[in-house]
Design a protein around this motif. Sequence first.
Motif, PDB file in Angstrom:
ATOM      1  N   ARG A 188       0.834  -1.207   0.000  1.00 51.52           N
ATOM      2  CA  ARG A 188       0.000   0.000   0.000  1.00 51.52           C
ATOM      3  C   ARG A 188       0.865   1.252   0.000  1.00 51.52           C
ATOM      4  O   ARG A 188       0.601   2.216  -0.718  1.00 51.52           O
ATOM      5  CB  ARG A 188      -0.916  -0.004   1.230  1.00 51.52           C
ATOM      6  CG  ARG A 188      -1.968   1.104   1.218  1.00 51.52           C
ATOM      7  CD  ARG A 188      -2.845   1.049   2.452  1.00 51.52           C
ATOM      8  NE  ARG A 188      -3.530  -0.215   2.573  1.00 51.52           N
ATOM      9  CZ  ARG A 188      -3.295  -1.113   3.523  1.00 51.52           C
ATOM     10  NH1 ARG A 188      -2.365  -0.871   4.432  1.00 51.52           N
ATOM     11  NH2 ARG A 188      -3.964  -2.238   3.570  1.00 51.52           N
TER      12      ARG A 188
ATOM     13  N   THR B 244       2.714   1.552  -3.546  1.00 54.31           N
ATOM     14  CA  THR B 244       1.854   1.949  -4.647  1.00 54.31           C
ATOM     15  C   THR B 244       1.320   3.356  -4.478  1.00 54.31           C
ATOM     16  O   THR B 244       0.953   4.011  -5.444  1.00 54.31           O
ATOM     17  CB  THR B 244       0.664   0.983  -4.812  1.00 54.31           C
ATOM     18  OG1 THR B 244      -0.052   0.914  -3.563  1.00 54.31           O
ATOM     19  CG2 THR B 244       1.143  -0.404  -5.186  1.00 54.31           C
TER      20      THR B 244
ATOM     21  N   ARG C 257      -1.820  -2.344  -7.162  1.00 54.03           N
ATOM     22  CA  ARG C 257      -1.957  -3.397  -6.149  1.00 54.03           C
ATOM     23  C   ARG C 257      -2.615  -4.639  -6.760  1.00 54.03           C
ATOM     24  O   ARG C 257      -2.189  -5.766  -6.505  1.00 54.03           O
ATOM     25  CB  ARG C 257      -2.786  -2.875  -4.972  1.00 54.03           C
ATOM     26  CG  ARG C 257      -2.816  -3.809  -3.768  1.00 54.03           C
ATOM     27  CD  ARG C 257      -3.619  -3.213  -2.610  1.00 54.03           C
ATOM     28  NE  ARG C 257      -3.036  -1.966  -2.177  1.00 54.03           N
ATOM     29  CZ  ARG C 257      -3.623  -0.780  -2.310  1.00 54.03           C
ATOM     30  NH1 ARG C 257      -4.811  -0.690  -2.866  1.00 54.03           N
ATOM     31  NH2 ARG C 257      -3.031   0.320  -1.865  1.00 54.03           N
TER      32      ARG C 257
END
Length: 300
Positions: A24, A27, A167
């Motif tokens: 997370r 990205t 993701r």
Amino acid sequence: MSSLQKDIFKKGNKSTALSEPELRKATSEASLSPYDIQSKAENNGGPLFVLHHGAGYSGLSFALAALHIKNLTNSEFTIFAYDCRGHDVLKAAFGDDVITNREIFLVGHSMGGCVVADAASKNLIPSVTCMAVIDVVEGSAMEALSGMLNFCRNRPSEFKTVEDAIRWSKKSGTIRNLESARISIPCLLIEQETCTNIKKYTWRTDLAATQPHWKGWFSGLSEKFLSPSAAKLLILAGTDRLDKPLTIAQMQGKYQLMVLPEAGHMVQEDIPEKTATALLDFWKRNEKLVLPKKPFVVDK
């Protein structure tokens, strides 16, 4: 070029498995800014590597592989990776005489492999010395066409953010290398606003809409790949992709086969350094031998 993209190109490829919090965070740094990955030799007369992407992708799918080629050759080769939008891109980029005066290595991934094989088989680029096709074989591709439509239907049609798309590409195994996904995924998306003024991101290319052309893309690929006089390399992610005609041709020594089982379909994105090394090694074994000129001697 964003600071993230500069950092990626400085660090090269360090593919690692990331936890969900790390993924997370990584990205969230993704940038929407597209950029060229063209490395030009100073003398503009050295070898020219032409990299053609697969269906639904862009020239940036070769970004990290191009970086490694550039570093391994000290920028002595010209690398041309482009978004396929039309025809005669070589002449437009390098002049009309490029197809006769430059040693050219054609490289195509997936559907791009069909394009370069077709061009080489028709002798549209006479100066082609080498050709490489990455993870596409006529027999297995034709068999997989029925499942391709299901893939198009089952993948997410939109994302709330670019980070979500990156993701998804990593978790689904579409692109196994996070750095590659951070470079190539953003330019595959377009930003849209809903009726409630909420942004969303959809795929730039509607792959399902190209279904009527799928059979034509891959039909006759084996013959087109084998017929040119250029040295030929086939890079696959698994031996199960090899069909009968190419199995026989490989046993007869008509082309070189390299299998990289640690990669998925996006070979050049999953393992860009190995892909770059494989291409350069093949080129070095097959480049034209230029003999030194004999010294001019004056008779006394």
